[in-house]
Design an enzyme around this catalytic site. Structure first.
Site, PDB file in Angstrom:
ATOM      1  N   HIS A 115     -31.368  -4.008  -9.474  1.00 26.07           N
ATOM      2  CA  HIS A 115     -32.609  -4.220  -9.037  1.00 26.07           C
ATOM      3  C   HIS A 115     -33.699  -4.437  -9.980  1.00 26.07           C
ATOM      4  CE1 HIS A 115     -31.666  -1.573  -5.210  1.00 26.07           C
ATOM      5  NE2 HIS A 115     -30.482  -1.576  -6.113  1.00 26.07           N
ATOM      6  N   ASP A 155     -39.644  -2.095  -5.153  1.00 28.81           N
ATOM      7  CA  ASP A 155     -38.391  -2.020  -4.403  1.00 28.81           C
ATOM      8  C   ASP A 155     -38.543  -1.268  -3.170  1.00 28.81           C
ATOM      9  OD1 ASP A 155     -35.316  -2.434  -5.562  1.00 28.81           O
ATOM     10  OD2 ASP A 155     -35.499  -1.071  -3.885  1.00 28.81           O
TER      11      ASP A 155
END
Ligand code: UDX
Length: 451
Positions: free
Chosen positions: A23, A118
């Site tokens: 991520h 995110d």
């Protein structure tokens, strides 16, 4: 929508990645891209898994959520595997006040255009709303996974997670006929992760827009579904084509094998790596070892410390391994390796970054997924893009050797590799002025400027 891409450097974007390699990489690639378009960048991050800030002297870093070393809520959290969901859940539950405070400070000092987080930081949507700050979402997996993840309760109602009869495993999934029931079971997404997934989907749909690490020509049907069903704009940006993820590596990268790789013939080496979190047990590890030996191919294998459960690094090798044919490293600059002409195939766990980096470099794959989006990526890779082999029955040395030989040596492999090269070509065209990827980036910048 305004269409100017150069903005004064003082406009700032605050980006907040989930603190895991798969991520952090795409978020920092996006940050570099936005910086190159004239924006100032602030990165919010946990102390856990913090990136090497000295690689980003042009960014401002602020550490939040776990600054108190005595707080036992997070000091005892697991570091690897699916346990990482516990950390994500905890901060989603208790992070809002601290994030709001940090954002208020930023907004009082600077001209902030928007927040990019995110998708799994779903708690950030209500914080951003309360400050009237637009929030864009970075979704670090494929487009086609999104509606699948949004249907986990349906799969639960259909009884997919309670099947006792192996025969059903090969059946097509309701609503997603490309997938088999066993792919859904392998995601590991039962009820306990259901709330994380449904919150992720719900709050992404409530955001100001979603940025995907992908390209249209790879995922036409997925894009159609997203454009039809999601009420906010989507932007498809193939990050690895703009910046490598080398500078956001959380582990030290070994480069000492490059002189060896340079000496190998073109297309002759299998690159093997299973991402930053997956682990195998000793039996599975030995199947990998024997599968590689039996394939009789040259290989470069990344074995991350902790990859084999219960061992620190290389205690479990049989005598004589890896021998003449193989090189073992503990972490590599993966994109650079995939771009090397000696690489003929990538044996991967099918994490989206690895899958997509392979697509970007036109490298055929062998895929051994563990959980999450990986089995879905593996299915698309083998059955839709037809650019590799999905090892769908687990770890068995004979099947492993056959799959590697199929891609590297057999006649089928030529077509598989050709399709992989074609996808790379399509992506390169898409990045040219007037192409979908080019335009998508332009419209993202214009959209941010409109805030
Ligand atoms: C996780 C999930 O598994 C993945 O499915 C999800 O899409 C994102 O989060 P991870 O398992 O680490 O990520 O896999 P992946 O998405 O492939 O990301 C790994 C990253 O580490 C890649 O960007 C890869 O280039 C990098 N890497 C890997 C290295 O830099 N060096 C290595 O030696 C191995």
């Amino acid at each position: 929508m305004e269409n100017h891409t150069v903005v004064p450097r003082h406009r700032r974007i605050i980006l907040f990645p989930l603190p895991y390699q798969g991520h952090v990489n795409p978020m920092l690639q996006l940050a570099n891209l936005l910086y190159s378009k004239g924006f100032s960048i602030t990165i919010l991050h946990t102390n856990f898994n913090k990136p090497k800030t000295s690689n980003y002297p042009h960014f401002t870093f602020k550490f939040i959520l776990d600054n108190d070393p005595h707080d036992e809520r997070y000091s005892k959290l697991p570091l690897q595997g699916m346990g990482s969901f516990a950390r994500v859940l905890l901060f989603n539950e208790c992070g809002a006040d601290e994030l709001r405070h940090q954002l208020e400070l930023e907004l009082s000092e600077k001209d902030v255009s928007c927040l990019v987080t995110d998708a799994y930081w779903y708690f950030t949507q209500s914080v951003a709303d309360s400050l009237s700050l637009p929030r864009l979402v970075l979704r670090t997996t494929s487009l086609f996974c999104f509606p699948v993840f949004g249907s986990i309760s349906l799969f639960h109602d259909l009884g997919y997670f309670n099947l006792s009869d192996n025969a059903n495993m090969e059946e097509q999934v309701v609503k997603f006929p490309v997938l088999k029931v066993k792919d859904i079971i392998k995601t590991g997404f039962k009820l306990q992760t259901n709330s994380i997934l449904s919150n992720m989907v719900k709050h992404s749909e409530a955001s100001s827009g979603i940025i995907w690490n992908s390209f249209k020509e790879l995922e036409e049907p997925g894009l159609e579904t997203i454009l039809r069903d999601i009420p906010v704009p989507s932007f498809l940006i193939p990050f690895p084509k703009h910046f490598t993820s080398a500078s956001s590596s959380l582990l030290e990268q070994d480069r000492t094998f490059f002189p060896w790789l340079d000496k190998q013939a073109p297309n002759s080496v299998v690159y093997v790596s299973f991402g930053s979190v997956s682990q195998v047990d000793e039996r599975q590890f030995l199947e990998i070892v024997h599968g590689l030996v039996n394939s009789e191919q040259t290989f470069l294998w990344v074995i991350r410390p902790g990859f084999v459960e219960g061992s620190t690094w290389l205690e479990s090798f049989p005598d004589g391994f890896p021998g003449e044919r193989g090189r073992i490293v503990n972490w590599a600059p993966q994109q650079e390796v995939l771009a090397h002409e000696a690489i003929g195939a990538f044996w991967t766990h099918g994490g989206w970054n690895s899958t997509f980096e392979s697509v970007c470099e036109g490298v055929a794959m062998i895929c051994s997924p563990f959980y999450g989006d990986q089995p879905l990526n593996a299915r698309y890779m083998s059955d839709v893009w037809k650019m590799g082999v999905y090892l769908e029955n687990g770890w068995e040395r004979g099947e492993i050797a056959n799959a590697i030989r199929k891609v590297m040596v057999n006649e089928d492999g030529k077509e598989i590799k050709e399709r992989a090269r074609n996808l790379k070509q399509k992506l390169n065209v898409s990045l040219m002025e007037g192409g979908y990827s080019y335009e998508s980036l332009e419209s993202l910048i214009a959209y941010i400027n409109s805030f």
